[in-house]
Design an enzyme around this catalytic site. Structure first.
Site, mmCIF file in Angstrom:
data_model
loop_
_atom_site.group_PDB
_atom_site.id
_atom_site.type_symbol
_atom_site.label_atom_id
_atom_site.label_comp_id
_atom_site.label_asym_id
_atom_site.label_seq_id
_atom_site.Cartn_x
_atom_site.Cartn_y
_atom_site.Cartn_z
ATOM 1 N N ILE A 53 49.734 52.579 47.262
ATOM 2 C CA ILE A 53 48.896 53.393 46.392
ATOM 3 C C ILE A 53 47.903 52.777 45.431
ATOM 4 O O ILE A 53 47.263 53.250 44.456
ATOM 5 C CB ILE A 53 49.547 54.502 45.648
ATOM 6 N N GLY A 54 48.199 51.475 45.044
ATOM 7 C CA GLY A 54 47.298 50.825 44.141
ATOM 8 C C GLY A 54 47.589 49.484 44.499
ATOM 9 O O GLY A 54 48.549 48.975 45.240
ATOM 10 N N PHE A 90 47.593 40.670 41.380
ATOM 11 C CA PHE A 90 48.552 39.820 42.108
ATOM 12 C C PHE A 90 49.317 40.372 43.115
ATOM 13 O O PHE A 90 49.991 40.068 43.918
ATOM 14 C CB PHE A 90 49.619 39.172 40.996
ATOM 15 N N GLY A 91 49.565 42.088 42.917
ATOM 16 C CA GLY A 91 50.589 42.616 43.901
ATOM 17 C C GLY A 91 49.886 44.125 44.189
ATOM 18 O O GLY A 91 48.768 44.505 44.024
ATOM 19 N N LEU A 92 50.762 44.554 44.946
ATOM 20 C CA LEU A 92 50.466 45.897 45.649
ATOM 21 C C LEU A 92 51.606 46.852 45.005
ATOM 22 O O LEU A 92 52.702 46.447 44.653
ATOM 23 C CB LEU A 92 50.651 46.080 47.042
ATOM 24 N N ILE A 93 51.170 48.000 45.009
ATOM 25 C CA ILE A 93 52.168 49.342 44.487
ATOM 26 C C ILE A 93 52.335 50.147 45.480
ATOM 27 O O ILE A 93 51.078 50.567 46.177
ATOM 28 C CB ILE A 93 51.365 50.119 43.478
ATOM 29 N N LYS A 106 56.485 47.705 42.962
ATOM 30 C CA LYS A 106 55.568 46.774 42.741
ATOM 31 C C LYS A 106 56.053 45.577 43.270
ATOM 32 O O LYS A 106 57.222 44.987 43.085
ATOM 33 C CB LYS A 106 55.445 46.768 41.309
ATOM 34 N N ASP A 146 48.900 43.390 25.786
ATOM 35 C CA ASP A 146 47.608 43.608 26.874
ATOM 36 C C ASP A 146 47.311 45.174 26.691
ATOM 37 O O ASP A 146 47.032 45.893 27.735
ATOM 38 C CB ASP A 146 47.886 43.098 28.063
HETATM 39 N N1 LIG Z 1 54.135 53.129 38.194
HETATM 40 C C1 LIG Z 1 52.907 53.328 38.878
HETATM 41 N N2 LIG Z 1 52.715 54.612 39.371
HETATM 42 C C2 LIG Z 1 51.494 54.759 40.079
HETATM 43 N N3 LIG Z 1 50.639 53.798 39.900
HETATM 44 C C3 LIG Z 1 50.644 52.827 39.171
HETATM 45 C C4 LIG Z 1 51.808 52.133 38.646
HETATM 46 N N4 LIG Z 1 51.735 51.131 38.140
HETATM 47 C C5 LIG Z 1 50.518 50.912 38.331
HETATM 48 N N5 LIG Z 1 49.775 51.657 39.061
HETATM 49 C C6 LIG Z 1 48.570 51.822 39.492
HETATM 50 O O1 LIG Z 1 48.428 50.582 40.461
HETATM 51 C C7 LIG Z 1 47.344 49.734 40.342
HETATM 52 C C8 LIG Z 1 47.774 48.464 40.201
HETATM 53 O O2 LIG Z 1 48.770 48.239 38.871
HETATM 54 P P1 LIG Z 1 49.200 46.965 38.604
HETATM 55 O O3 LIG Z 1 49.979 47.024 37.361
HETATM 56 O O4 LIG Z 1 49.741 46.308 39.490
HETATM 57 O O5 LIG Z 1 48.014 45.926 38.363
HETATM 58 P P2 LIG Z 1 46.797 45.822 37.266
HETATM 59 O O6 LIG Z 1 47.138 46.401 35.941
HETATM 60 O O7 LIG Z 1 45.562 46.974 37.797
HETATM 61 O O8 LIG Z 1 46.141 44.713 37.433
HETATM 62 P P3 LIG Z 1 46.985 43.116 37.148
HETATM 63 O O9 LIG Z 1 47.948 43.011 38.295
HETATM 64 O O10 LIG Z 1 45.952 42.135 37.356
HETATM 65 O O11 LIG Z 1 47.691 43.334 35.613
HETATM 66 C C9 LIG Z 1 46.592 50.377 39.016
HETATM 67 O O12 LIG Z 1 45.652 51.154 39.443
HETATM 68 C C10 LIG Z 1 47.515 51.197 38.384
HETATM 69 O O13 LIG Z 1 46.689 52.227 37.529
#
Ligand SMILES: Nc1ncnc2c1ncn2[C@@H]1O[C@H](COP(=O)(O)OP(=O)(O)OP(=O)(O)O)[C@@H](O)[C@H]1O
Length: 488
Positions: A64-65, A69-72, A92, A198
């Site tokens: 879903i995201g 560096f990674g996928l959610i 994550k 951050d």
């Molecule tokens: N617990 C969560 N539940 C639902 N969506 C999430 C959750 N955590 C992160 N996301 C969504 O998933 C996407 C990726 O989040 P993630 O924290 O991995 O990376 P980021 O903050 O976008 O980038 P980076 O890895 O560069 O910090 C974002 O759109 C974020 O809003």
């Protein structure tokens, strides 16, 4: 030699345009295979079963995201059936050798265990604390790849998106309410030896089921400023300067100091200002960290007038930043006072509908003001920057970008002005998409050794099978401990 993840300054967040370049230091370490080109891991199939370090099983659902560096993934503890679309958990996942998830995981394991949060809430009589709950973590192998994963609460939309949908700015009462809540979250984090470093709308997520709740997420840049109760020393290190998201990062970070509590609060202050005004005085120079630093210094030097001058509705934020300015590097903030400063105009709930408040102030004036412009007298206790060696500054300016980890979505390019003193906004008054550049300092051996040492001292490392690959293969951020105790 170590490996540095790089991405073009305005490269798309999560796009595969990363390259891996060789950096200096850490010669001859074991486990030196460079991370795979393109840092985003290959998605694991839906229905894949993971086992965490406590042997608890988790089932993967849809992605879903994606971050840098990674996928959610959606996830469920009920491994016998497909993950429901309204599940309460996400996973994550990153390649094992990547650093940010390791940093984030350490934060959750040390500071955000459900019991700890529960007892804090009880002691503070809080109904809610905006930190996602950590449910477990582990390692996985799939198709010759090694992965690290972490299970946390599923959350909803991030505030960056919400804000963009509602016209770019937020209502003053909502901004102040958010500010109060975030001070409360920061107090908890700070009391648990960490700073976030951050804070920004993209890292604030609404509750999945309750959009009145706001969570501070993404602890990939968090930093343990006070391990075992010993605060990091004041040591400016220009070569490590400008870590964080360039728009909001603190002046301490610009100067290369290890992040501390006052830095988090200053970042929050810059965010509040941005959400209120829809713009920041350094919008037009975001590509040049030194110009951004100068514009922030100018704003802080000329408080409160510099902030009030941006928009008519910034009085509380000006007071907030003024108080932050009085804090010494190692000083514990008065969180209650900071909340009180924001309380007068704060709403009960959150309203993200279109803001109709006053827009930002005069467009064509410089934020640098003559002393006669300054308004009320400045506090005398404000920390002063140590003189920065100009040669080092020049070196920073010319240092090639690949020496750092840079992250940031494309969004729109900042416009126009070339000098910080002409960096006042020129066009949009909205929190529209923009270049958000995060600099993350490259690993240093001292920092790695420090982390190892701290970890060795901890008794609670039962989950340590989730430790990273050989140190040099992962990316680590963190300034070295300085020998020079210099309380500013
Ligand atoms: N617990 C969560 N539940 C639902 N969506 C999430 C959750 N955590 C992160 N996301 C969504 O998933 C996407 C990726 O989040 P993630 O924290 O991995 O990376 P980021 O903050 O976008 O980038 P980076 O890895 O560069 O910090 C974002 O759109 C974020 O809003």
């Amino acid at each position: 030699m170590t490996w540095v993840w790089t991405r073009p300054l305005l490269g798309r967040r999560g796009s595969p345009d990363w390259t891996c370049q060789r950096g200096a230091g850490s010669e001859g370490k074991v486990g030196m295979a460079p991370p795979k080109k393109g840092s985003l891991p290959k998605p694991l199939p839906e229905g894949f079963i993971l086992s965490d370090s406590q042997k608890k099983k988790w089932r993967l659902g849809k992605v879903i995201g994606q971050g840098g560096f990674g996928l959610i993934y959606l996830a469920s503890e009920d491994v016998g059936r497909p993950v429901a679309s309204d599940t309460a958990f996400v996973i994550k996942m990153e390649y094992l050798e990547n650093g940010p998830l390791f940093t984030e995981l350490k934060f959750y394991q040390r500071a955000a265990k459900p019991d700890k949060i529960k007892s804090w809430k009880r002691s503070r009589r809080l109904d809610f604390l905006g930190i996602p709950t950590y449910w477990g973590a582990g390692l996985a192998e799939y198709d010759n790849g090694s992965y690290r994963f972490m299970v946390i609460d599923r959350l909803g939309s991030d505030l960056q998106k919400v804000c963009e949908r509602s016209g770019g700015r937020m209502k003053k009462a909502t901004v102040l309410q958010l500010g109060q809540r975030l001070v409360s979250v920061l107090e908890y984090i700070h009391e648990n030896e960490y700073v976030h470093a951050d804070i920004k709308a993209a890292n604030l997520l609404l509750g999945y089921r309750n959009p009145e709740q706001v969570y501070l997420a993404d602890y990939g840049l968090s930093y343990r400023y006070c391990p075992a109760g010993v605060h990091k020393e004041y040591k400016e290190c220009p070569k490590k300067g400008h870590n964080g998201t360039i728009e909001y990062t603190s002046l301490d970070a610009h100067r290369g100091l290890a992040p501390s509590r006052r830095g988090d609060l200053q970042i929050l202050g810059f965010c509040l200002l941005h959400w209120l005004c829809g713009t920041l005085p350094w919008d037009n120079v975001l590509k040049d960290p030194i110009q951004v630093q100068k514009a922030k210094e100018s704003l802080m030097d000329h408080l409160p007038h510099s902030v009030k001058h941006l928009s008519a509705n910034t009085e509380e934020v000006a007071k907030f930043l003024l108080h932050v300015k009085t804090l010494a590097y190692q000083e514990k903030p008065d969180y209650q006072h900071l909340q009180d400063l924001l309380s007068s105009g704060a709403s009960e709930g959150l309203d993200f509908s279109l803001s109709t408040g006053p827009t930002a102030g005069p467009l064509n004036e410089s934020p640098e003001m003559s002393s006669s412009d300054e308004g009320p007298e400045q506090p005398t206790t404000s920390p002063k920057a140590e003189p920065v060696d100009t040669e080092e500054k020049d070196e920073m300016r010319t240092r090639p970008v690949p020496a750092r980890y840079i992250r940031g979505p494309p969004l729109s390019k900042p416009q126009g002005a070339k000098r910080a003193d002409s960096a006042l906004p020129t066009s949009s008054r909205s929190l529209r998409p923009r270049a958000r550049i995060t600099y993350k300092e490259h690993t240093s051996e001292e920092a790695e050794a420090e982390e190892e040492e701290e970890e060795a001292e901890e008794e609670e490392e039962s989950e340590d099978e989730a430790r990273p690959q050989p140190i040099s293969a992962r990316y680590l951020r963190g300034p070295p401990i300085g020998p020079r105790p210099e309380q500013v």
